[in-house]
Design a protein around this motif. Structure first.
Motif, short mmCIF file in Angstrom:
data_model
loop_
_atom_site.label_atom_id
_atom_site.label_comp_id
_atom_site.label_asym_id
_atom_site.label_seq_id
_atom_site.Cartn_x
_atom_site.Cartn_y
_atom_site.Cartn_z
N ARG A 55 -72.39 4.25 6.38
CA ARG A 55 -72.65 3.38 5.21
C ARG A 55 -73.94 2.59 5.38
N LEU A 56 -75.02 3.31 5.70
CA LEU A 56 -76.33 2.70 5.90
C LEU A 56 -77.27 3.09 4.76
N PRO A 57 -78.22 2.23 4.44
CA PRO A 57 -79.17 2.58 3.39
C PRO A 57 -80.22 3.60 3.86
N ASN A 58 -80.50 3.62 5.17
CA ASN A 58 -81.53 4.50 5.71
C ASN A 58 -81.09 5.07 7.05
N CYS A 59 -81.64 6.23 7.38
CA CYS A 59 -81.38 6.84 8.67
C CYS A 59 -82.54 7.78 8.98
N VAL A 60 -83.06 7.69 10.20
CA VAL A 60 -84.14 8.57 10.63
C VAL A 60 -83.72 9.20 11.95
N ALA A 61 -83.68 10.51 12.00
CA ALA A 61 -83.39 11.22 13.25
C ALA A 61 -84.71 11.52 13.94
N VAL A 62 -84.78 11.23 15.23
CA VAL A 62 -85.99 11.49 16.01
C VAL A 62 -85.66 12.42 17.17
N GLY A 63 -86.70 12.90 17.84
CA GLY A 63 -86.53 13.93 18.86
C GLY A 63 -86.09 13.46 20.22
N SER A 64 -86.12 12.15 20.48
CA SER A 64 -85.72 11.68 21.81
C SER A 64 -85.36 10.20 21.75
N GLY A 65 -84.66 9.76 22.77
CA GLY A 65 -84.33 8.35 22.89
C GLY A 65 -85.57 7.49 23.07
N LEU A 66 -86.53 7.99 23.83
CA LEU A 66 -87.78 7.26 24.03
C LEU A 66 -88.46 7.00 22.69
N THR A 67 -88.53 8.02 21.85
CA THR A 67 -89.16 7.87 20.54
C THR A 67 -88.41 6.84 19.69
N ALA A 68 -87.09 6.86 19.75
CA ALA A 68 -86.29 5.91 18.97
C ALA A 68 -86.54 4.47 19.42
N ILE A 69 -86.61 4.27 20.74
CA ILE A 69 -86.86 2.91 21.25
C ILE A 69 -88.26 2.46 20.87
N GLU A 70 -89.25 3.35 21.03
CA GLU A 70 -90.63 3.01 20.64
C GLU A 70 -90.70 2.64 19.16
N MET A 71 -90.01 3.40 18.32
CA MET A 71 -90.02 3.12 16.88
C MET A 71 -89.43 1.74 16.60
N ALA A 72 -88.30 1.43 17.23
CA ALA A 72 -87.67 0.13 17.01
C ALA A 72 -88.58 -1.00 17.46
N LEU A 73 -89.20 -0.85 18.63
CA LEU A 73 -90.10 -1.90 19.13
C LEU A 73 -91.31 -2.07 18.22
#
Length: 184
Positions: free
Chosen positions: A52-70
């Protein structure tokens, strides 16, 4: 068999679904769109609906997800990010690569989640956020951390790698960063 009890037999668990899994993988390989194909869009849509989220982005790795959040939080040199002392080296490396200072807080000895009291003691004027993984499928102590972040005026990154969809006190683990296979 050598007489040992198998730890976890994925073959037996997946056997009823084998043909559907092979067909799905064959479609992905044949289509050749591993990173931005229809399957990724379908995954993002299904996760949005399920969580039940307005947005969701799937990325290729955990590192990429953390970088995106930061990056989304505007983290830069001189900022501090608090994370549990029990964490992955990738987390520490990624936070350090952002230019931020990594600050460790203790973990709760029962849940292994970030300890709110230790976290509160670690917050200072340079603290720009918390990185909160949900270990072993157990949601973090969300209500206490949420209240702490609201008082301090800082955001938290909820890494639900090991607890996607789990909930505690109506807070749902909703950030997917990596899978047991390492990449999505």
């Amino acid at each position: 068999m050598d007489g040992c009890v198998p730890f976890f037999d994925l073959r037996r668990r997946h056997h009823p679904h084998r043909n559907a899994m092979v067909d799905r993988l064959e479609g992905i390989v044949t289509g050749g769109a591993y990173f931005d194909g229809p399957e990724v869009a379908e995954l993002e849509r299904e996760l949005r609906e399920w969580l039940r989220l307005p947005n969701c982005v799937a990325v290729g790795s955990g590192l990429t997800a953390i970088e995106m959040a930061l990056n989304l939080l505007g983290i830069e040199c001189g900022d501090e990010i608090i994370t549990p002392a029990l964490t992955s080296p990738i987390v520490a490396q990624t936070i350090a690569r952002s230019g931020a200072t990594l600050k460790f807080a203790d973990v709760d000895p029962v849940t292994f989640q970030l300890c709110p009291q230790s976290t509160a003691a670690a917050i200072n004027p340079r603290t720009r956020g918390l990185y909160v993984p949900n270990f072993f499928g157990v949601p973090c102590l969300g209500n206490a951390l949420d209240a702490l972040c609201q008082r301090a005026g800082i955001p938290w990154i909820d890494d639900a790698t090991e607890g996607l969809g789990a909930s505690l006190n109506q807070l749902v683990c909703e950030c997917l960063t990596r899978t047991p296979l390492g990449r999505l």
